[in-house]
Design a protein around this motif. Sequence first.
Motif, PDB file in Angstrom:
ATOM      1  N   SER A  75       0.797  -1.231   0.000  1.00  0.00           N
ATOM      2  CA  SER A  75       0.000   0.000   0.000  1.00  0.00           C
ATOM      3  C   SER A  75       0.826   1.276   0.000  1.00  0.00           C
ATOM      4  N   LYS A  76       2.103   1.186   0.350  1.00  0.00           N
ATOM      5  CA  LYS A  76       2.922   2.392   0.476  1.00  0.00           C
ATOM      6  C   LYS A  76       4.159   2.314  -0.421  1.00  0.00           C
ATOM      7  N   CYS A  77       3.944   1.903  -1.654  1.00  0.00           N
ATOM      8  CA  CYS A  77       5.021   1.666  -2.606  1.00  0.00           C
ATOM      9  C   CYS A  77       4.827   2.610  -3.799  1.00  0.00           C
ATOM     10  N   GLY A  78       5.914   2.926  -4.478  1.00  0.00           N
ATOM     11  CA  GLY A  78       5.804   3.743  -5.682  1.00  0.00           C
ATOM     12  C   GLY A  78       4.968   3.084  -6.771  1.00  0.00           C
ATOM     13  N   PHE A  79       4.846   1.765  -6.709  1.00  0.00           N
ATOM     14  CA  PHE A  79       4.055   1.033  -7.706  1.00  0.00           C
ATOM     15  C   PHE A  79       2.596   0.823  -7.277  1.00  0.00           C
ATOM     16  N   THR A  80       2.223   1.293  -6.086  1.00  0.00           N
ATOM     17  CA  THR A  80       0.865   1.087  -5.572  1.00  0.00           C
ATOM     18  C   THR A  80      -0.219   1.541  -6.558  1.00  0.00           C
ATOM     19  N   PRO A  81      -0.014   2.636  -7.318  1.00  0.00           N
ATOM     20  CA  PRO A  81      -1.056   3.023  -8.287  1.00  0.00           C
ATOM     21  C   PRO A  81      -1.379   1.942  -9.326  1.00  0.00           C
ATOM     22  N   GLN A  82      -0.542   0.888  -9.429  1.00  0.00           N
ATOM     23  CA  GLN A  82      -0.860  -0.218 -10.341  1.00  0.00           C
ATOM     24  C   GLN A  82      -2.156  -0.924  -9.948  1.00  0.00           C
ATOM     25  N   TYR A  83      -2.591  -0.754  -8.711  1.00  0.00           N
ATOM     26  CA  TYR A  83      -3.881  -1.328  -8.305  1.00  0.00           C
ATOM     27  C   TYR A  83      -4.982  -0.904  -9.277  1.00  0.00           C
ATOM     28  N   LYS A  84      -4.925   0.336  -9.755  1.00  0.00           N
ATOM     29  CA  LYS A  84      -5.950   0.853 -10.667  1.00  0.00           C
ATOM     30  C   LYS A  84      -5.997   0.018 -11.952  1.00  0.00           C
ATOM     31  N   GLU A  85      -4.841  -0.205 -12.578  1.00  0.00           N
ATOM     32  CA  GLU A  85      -4.814  -0.997 -13.822  1.00  0.00           C
ATOM     33  C   GLU A  85      -5.132  -2.460 -13.560  1.00  0.00           C
ATOM     34  N   LEU A  86      -4.707  -2.983 -12.418  1.00  0.00           N
ATOM     35  CA  LEU A  86      -5.056  -4.370 -12.078  1.00  0.00           C
ATOM     36  C   LEU A  86      -6.571  -4.510 -11.989  1.00  0.00           C
ATOM     37  N   GLN A  87      -7.220  -3.551 -11.342  1.00  0.00           N
ATOM     38  CA  GLN A  87      -8.681  -3.589 -11.215  1.00  0.00           C
ATOM     39  C   GLN A  87      -9.347  -3.473 -12.583  1.00  0.00           C
ATOM     40  N   GLY A 141      -4.142 -10.837  -5.325  1.00  0.00           N
ATOM     41  CA  GLY A 141      -3.213  -9.920  -4.684  1.00  0.00           C
ATOM     42  C   GLY A 141      -2.744 -10.446  -3.339  1.00  0.00           C
ATOM     43  N   PHE A 142      -1.430 -10.546  -3.185  1.00  0.00           N
ATOM     44  CA  PHE A 142      -0.827 -11.037  -1.944  1.00  0.00           C
ATOM     45  C   PHE A 142       0.000  -9.934  -1.296  1.00  0.00           C
ATOM     46  N   PRO A 143      -0.572  -9.225  -0.314  1.00  0.00           N
ATOM     47  CA  PRO A 143       0.189  -8.182   0.375  1.00  0.00           C
ATOM     48  C   PRO A 143       1.448  -8.761   1.009  1.00  0.00           C
ATOM     49  N   CYS A 144       2.517  -7.969   0.954  1.00  0.00           N
ATOM     50  CA  CYS A 144       3.809  -8.405   1.482  1.00  0.00           C
ATOM     51  C   CYS A 144       4.518  -7.195   2.084  1.00  0.00           C
ATOM     52  N   ASN A 145       5.107  -7.390   3.252  1.00  0.00           N
ATOM     53  CA  ASN A 145       5.785  -6.302   3.959  1.00  0.00           C
ATOM     54  C   ASN A 145       7.301  -6.481   3.946  1.00  0.00           C
ATOM     55  N   GLN A 146       7.837  -7.278   3.027  1.00  0.00           N
ATOM     56  CA  GLN A 146       9.262  -7.594   3.022  1.00  0.00           C
ATOM     57  C   GLN A 146      10.138  -6.541   2.347  1.00  0.00           C
ATOM     58  N   PHE A 147       9.545  -5.592   1.656  1.00  0.00           N
ATOM     59  CA  PHE A 147      10.331  -4.616   0.915  1.00  0.00           C
ATOM     60  C   PHE A 147      10.179  -3.241   1.555  1.00  0.00           C
ATOM     61  N   MET A 148      11.157  -2.877   2.356  1.00  0.00           N
ATOM     62  CA  MET A 148      11.186  -1.598   3.073  1.00  0.00           C
ATOM     63  C   MET A 148       9.899  -1.340   3.873  1.00  0.00           C
ATOM     64  N   SER A 149       9.289  -2.398   4.389  1.00  0.00           N
ATOM     65  CA  SER A 149       8.085  -2.281   5.233  1.00  0.00           C
ATOM     66  C   SER A 149       7.001  -1.417   4.584  1.00  0.00           C
ATOM     67  N   GLN A 150       6.769  -1.651   3.303  1.00  0.00           N
ATOM     68  CA  GLN A 150       5.798  -0.830   2.579  1.00  0.00           C
ATOM     69  C   GLN A 150       4.359  -1.364   2.672  1.00  0.00           C
ATOM     70  N   GLU A 151       4.152  -2.410   3.459  1.00  0.00           N
ATOM     71  CA  GLU A 151       2.800  -2.918   3.714  1.00  0.00           C
ATOM     72  C   GLU A 151       2.663  -3.178   5.213  1.00  0.00           C
ATOM     73  N   PRO A 152       2.689  -2.114   6.024  1.00  0.00           N
ATOM     74  CA  PRO A 152       2.697  -2.285   7.480  1.00  0.00           C
ATOM     75  C   PRO A 152       1.326  -2.572   8.093  1.00  0.00           C
ATOM     76  N   GLY A 153       0.249  -2.313   7.370  1.00  0.00           N
ATOM     77  CA  GLY A 153      -1.088  -2.385   7.947  1.00  0.00           C
ATOM     78  C   GLY A 153      -1.585  -3.791   8.227  1.00  0.00           C
ATOM     79  N   SER A 154      -2.677  -3.842   8.974  1.00  0.00           N
ATOM     80  CA  SER A 154      -3.372  -5.105   9.236  1.00  0.00           C
ATOM     81  C   SER A 154      -4.145  -5.500   7.987  1.00  0.00           C
ATOM     82  N   GLU A 155      -4.640  -6.718   7.953  1.00  0.00           N
ATOM     83  CA  GLU A 155      -5.434  -7.170   6.802  1.00  0.00           C
ATOM     84  C   GLU A 155      -6.647  -6.253   6.593  1.00  0.00           C
ATOM     85  N   GLU A 156      -7.289  -5.845   7.691  1.00  0.00           N
ATOM     86  CA  GLU A 156      -8.464  -4.967   7.584  1.00  0.00           C
ATOM     87  C   GLU A 156      -8.066  -3.621   6.965  1.00  0.00           C
ATOM     88  N   GLU A 157      -6.922  -3.074   7.418  1.00  0.00           N
ATOM     89  CA  GLU A 157      -6.467  -1.788   6.881  1.00  0.00           C
ATOM     90  C   GLU A 157      -6.104  -1.906   5.407  1.00  0.00           C
TER      91      GLU A 157
END
Length: 163
Positions: free
Chosen positions: A33-45, A60-76
């Motif tokens: 959710s906090k990545c420079g590529f996050t806007p790709q969600y629009k084209e994926l949709q 879509g498989f959220p992953c927090n392994q890259f500079m902690s760019q997915e810190p939120g809970s599943e609900e968030e």
Amino acid sequence: MSIYHISVQTIDGKEIKMEHYRGKVLLIVNTASKCGFTPQYKELQELYENYREEGLEILGFPCNQFMSQEPGSEEEIQEFCSLNYGVTFPLFKKIDVNGEKAHPLYKKLANDAKGVLGSKAIKWNFTKFLVDKQGETVKRYSPNTKPKELEKEIEALLSESVA
């Protein structure tokens, strides 16, 4: 082992086997959710809306392994994707895509479609894997590859009959 023997957990905690997607063309993406590529969600949709009826599933498989760019809970994560990008394609529980704790699905995908110089490691968020109707991994795409750029390959796979 076939991709269809692997179990995954939906973002709301239900366990399902990948068997559920047999006969579908899959685009599997590790998201954040906090990545420079996050806007790709629009084209994926958009791809999902345009090709779902023909048999495309985007997973879509959220992953927090890259500079902690997915810190939120599943609900968030779910709320962020829904509110900001109108995501209706399936999202799953946060997973690791690299290392000892990498999810079996990603171990298989990375082994089947190696990256640059034969690397199995996932390099960053929004790495994409295209899987055909038989569950075979067709290709890996880098994070910079925009989802729309995959349209022709997706259309070709959708037009193939299931063996």
